[in-house]
Design a protein around this motif. Structure first.
Motif, short mmCIF file in Angstrom:
data_model
loop_
_atom_site.label_atom_id
_atom_site.label_comp_id
_atom_site.label_asym_id
_atom_site.label_seq_id
_atom_site.Cartn_x
_atom_site.Cartn_y
_atom_site.Cartn_z
N CYS A 1 0.81 -1.21 0.00
CA CYS A 1 0.00 0.00 0.00
C CYS A 1 0.85 1.27 0.00
CB CYS A 1 -0.92 -0.02 1.22
SG CYS A 1 -2.17 1.28 1.25
N ALA A 2 2.05 1.19 0.54
CA ALA A 2 2.88 2.39 0.67
C ALA A 2 3.18 3.03 -0.68
CB ALA A 2 4.19 2.03 1.38
N PHE A 3 3.45 2.22 -1.71
CA PHE A 3 3.77 2.76 -3.03
C PHE A 3 2.60 3.53 -3.62
CE2 PHE A 3 6.80 -0.70 -2.49
CZ PHE A 3 7.97 -0.15 -2.98
N ALA A 4 1.40 2.94 -3.54
CA ALA A 4 0.21 3.59 -4.09
C ALA A 4 -0.11 4.89 -3.35
CB ALA A 4 -0.99 2.64 -4.02
N LEU A 5 0.00 4.86 -2.02
CA LEU A 5 -0.31 6.04 -1.22
C LEU A 5 0.66 7.18 -1.50
CD1 LEU A 5 -1.26 4.51 2.23
CD2 LEU A 5 -2.77 5.67 0.63
N GLU A 6 1.94 6.86 -1.64
CA GLU A 6 2.94 7.89 -1.89
C GLU A 6 2.63 8.60 -3.21
OE1 GLU A 6 7.73 8.23 -1.36
OE2 GLU A 6 6.99 6.55 -2.55
N TRP A 7 2.25 7.85 -4.23
CA TRP A 7 1.93 8.45 -5.53
C TRP A 7 0.68 9.31 -5.45
CZ3 TRP A 7 -2.07 8.41 -9.06
CH2 TRP A 7 -1.77 8.89 -10.33
N LEU A 8 -0.37 8.81 -4.79
CA LEU A 8 -1.61 9.56 -4.68
C LEU A 8 -1.43 10.87 -3.92
CD1 LEU A 8 -4.13 6.65 -3.95
CD2 LEU A 8 -4.19 8.19 -5.92
N LEU A 9 -0.68 10.85 -2.84
CA LEU A 9 -0.49 12.06 -2.04
C LEU A 9 0.33 13.11 -2.80
CD1 LEU A 9 0.12 10.44 1.44
CD2 LEU A 9 -1.79 11.91 0.81
N LYS A 10 1.20 12.68 -3.69
CA LYS A 10 1.99 13.63 -4.46
C LYS A 10 1.22 14.18 -5.65
CE LYS A 10 6.65 12.01 -3.29
NZ LYS A 10 7.88 11.36 -3.80
N ASN A 11 0.38 13.36 -6.28
CA ASN A 11 -0.23 13.75 -7.54
C ASN A 11 -1.72 14.11 -7.44
OD1 ASN A 11 2.00 13.09 -9.67
ND2 ASN A 11 1.97 11.32 -8.29
N TRP A 12 -2.43 13.56 -6.45
CA TRP A 12 -3.87 13.81 -6.33
C TRP A 12 -4.22 14.09 -4.86
CZ3 TRP A 12 -6.85 14.05 -10.67
CH2 TRP A 12 -6.28 13.53 -11.84
N ASN A 13 -3.47 14.98 -4.25
CA ASN A 13 -3.57 15.15 -2.81
C ASN A 13 -4.96 15.56 -2.35
OD1 ASN A 13 -3.29 17.02 -0.24
ND2 ASN A 13 -1.56 15.61 -0.20
N MET A 14 -5.53 16.63 -2.92
CA MET A 14 -6.78 17.17 -2.41
C MET A 14 -7.97 16.23 -2.64
SD MET A 14 -7.96 21.10 -2.63
CE MET A 14 -9.27 21.75 -1.58
N PRO A 15 -8.16 15.69 -3.86
CA PRO A 15 -9.27 14.74 -4.02
C PRO A 15 -9.11 13.48 -3.16
CG PRO A 15 -7.93 14.83 -6.01
CD PRO A 15 -7.51 15.97 -5.15
N PHE A 16 -7.87 13.04 -3.00
CA PHE A 16 -7.62 11.86 -2.17
C PHE A 16 -7.98 12.14 -0.72
CE2 PHE A 16 -4.39 8.90 -0.13
CZ PHE A 16 -5.14 7.77 -0.36
N MET A 17 -7.67 13.35 -0.25
CA MET A 17 -8.00 13.69 1.13
C MET A 17 -9.51 13.73 1.35
SD MET A 17 -5.22 13.71 2.67
CE MET A 17 -6.01 14.12 4.21
N TYR A 18 -10.26 14.24 0.37
CA TYR A 18 -11.72 14.24 0.49
C TYR A 18 -12.26 12.82 0.56
CZ TYR A 18 -13.02 19.18 0.10
OH TYR A 18 -13.24 20.51 0.36
N LEU A 19 -11.72 11.93 -0.27
CA LEU A 19 -12.14 10.53 -0.23
C LEU A 19 -11.88 9.93 1.14
CD1 LEU A 19 -13.03 7.89 -1.73
CD2 LEU A 19 -10.60 7.55 -2.26
N LEU A 20 -10.72 10.21 1.72
CA LEU A 20 -10.36 9.65 3.01
C LEU A 20 -11.21 10.23 4.14
CD1 LEU A 20 -6.50 9.56 2.58
CD2 LEU A 20 -8.08 7.64 2.44
N ILE A 21 -11.54 11.52 4.06
CA ILE A 21 -12.40 12.13 5.07
C ILE A 21 -13.77 11.46 5.03
CG2 ILE A 21 -13.68 14.24 5.62
CD1 ILE A 21 -11.09 15.78 4.93
N GLY A 22 -14.28 11.18 3.83
CA GLY A 22 -15.53 10.44 3.73
C GLY A 22 -15.44 9.06 4.35
#
Length: 267
Positions: free
Chosen positions: A72-93
């Protein structure tokens, strides 16, 4: 203790490890959903009293957690660098989707008494935020061997205590992305510090958590609820332009219902 297919146990452990690394989600909640949380606590506490039986139950889950965490670490690192804001909204949900299951686990309706418990959980989050400097303007903590050990200990809290997403704490402390980087780059000294700390903190917490949730299930769960709401507020990334914000809110709704579906297995 129920016997389980080894492949199933490894897969469940991998999901718990991956979810435990995701901000907004809780590996402990998923362990509850899979019906193994209390069995695992008892097996760990009684490991040396009946080593063969308890170790045979635990090792596939431990292997799975390690696989899920690194994968999971590889996928998360990429998402946080490239799609930070939409990813954060998904996680808050996702984290808000865990609220109904926590209230259900509490077994008692919300009241003034339990409001105090929730406020205590939120106050703990505020205290951590003040210490890490987010509310006082200081810089995030430097990532070194000591803070790597701190990060490992914090991660273990989210695995041992169902409902708590400790990755959120690491994010506003500035330690989350460096920890992911050490995982993806296999920086062994940092990983040893984090892993040893996680084992020690987890071992110390397990007996305490078992007793708290046995003796005071409602209060403990409402305290977790306050903790979750507090961490969600601190990690909120802000608002976007109107139509983009609508898209982000849809992502948050998707995360909410995803967590609801995962937690239905705990019913």
């Amino acid at each position: 203790m129920r016997s389980r297919n080894i492949i199933q146990a490894v897969l469940e452990g991998a999901l718990i490890g991956a979810v435990g690394l995701i901000p907004g989600a809780s590996g402990g909640i998923l362990a509850v959903a899979f019906g193994i949380y209390h069995e695992a606590l008892e097996a760990i506490i009684g490991l040396f009293s009946d080593f063969k039986k308890n170790f045979s139950f635990l090792w596939p889950y431990g292997l799975g957690v390690a696989i899920g965490t690194f994968g999971c670490a590889f996928a998360l690192e990429w998402l946080l660098k490239n799609w930070n804001m939409p990813f954060m909204y998904l996680l808050i949900g996702m984290v808000l989707g865990g609220v109904p299951s926590i209230i259900k686990e509490a077994g008692k309706p919300f009241s003034l008494k339990y409001a105090v418990c929730s406020l205590l959980g939120a106050a703990l989050v505020a205290a951590i935020a003040i210490l890490d400097g987010k509310l006082t303007g200081r810089n995030p903590w430097e990532y070194n061997y000591l803070t790597a050990a701190l990060a490992g200990g914090i991660i273990s809290i989210g695995i041992v205590i169902p409902g708590i997403s400790t990755s959120f704490i690491l994010m506003f402390m500035g330690l989350y992305e460096p920890l992911l980087s050490s995982l993806t780059r296999l920086e062994v000294p940092y990983l040893i510090c984090a892993g040893c700390s996680a084992l020690v903190v987890g071992a110390l917490l397990i007996v305490f958590v078992r007793n708290m949730f046995r003796r005071h299930p409602a209060g403990a769960n409402y305290c977790v609820l306050g903790f979750l709401v507090g961490t969600t507020a601190l990690i909120f990334p802000g608002f976007a332009p109107f139509f983009t914000e609508l898209l982000y809110l849809m992502l948050a709704a998707a995360g909410f219902f995803l967590t609801i579906m995962l937690n239905r297995r705990a019913a």
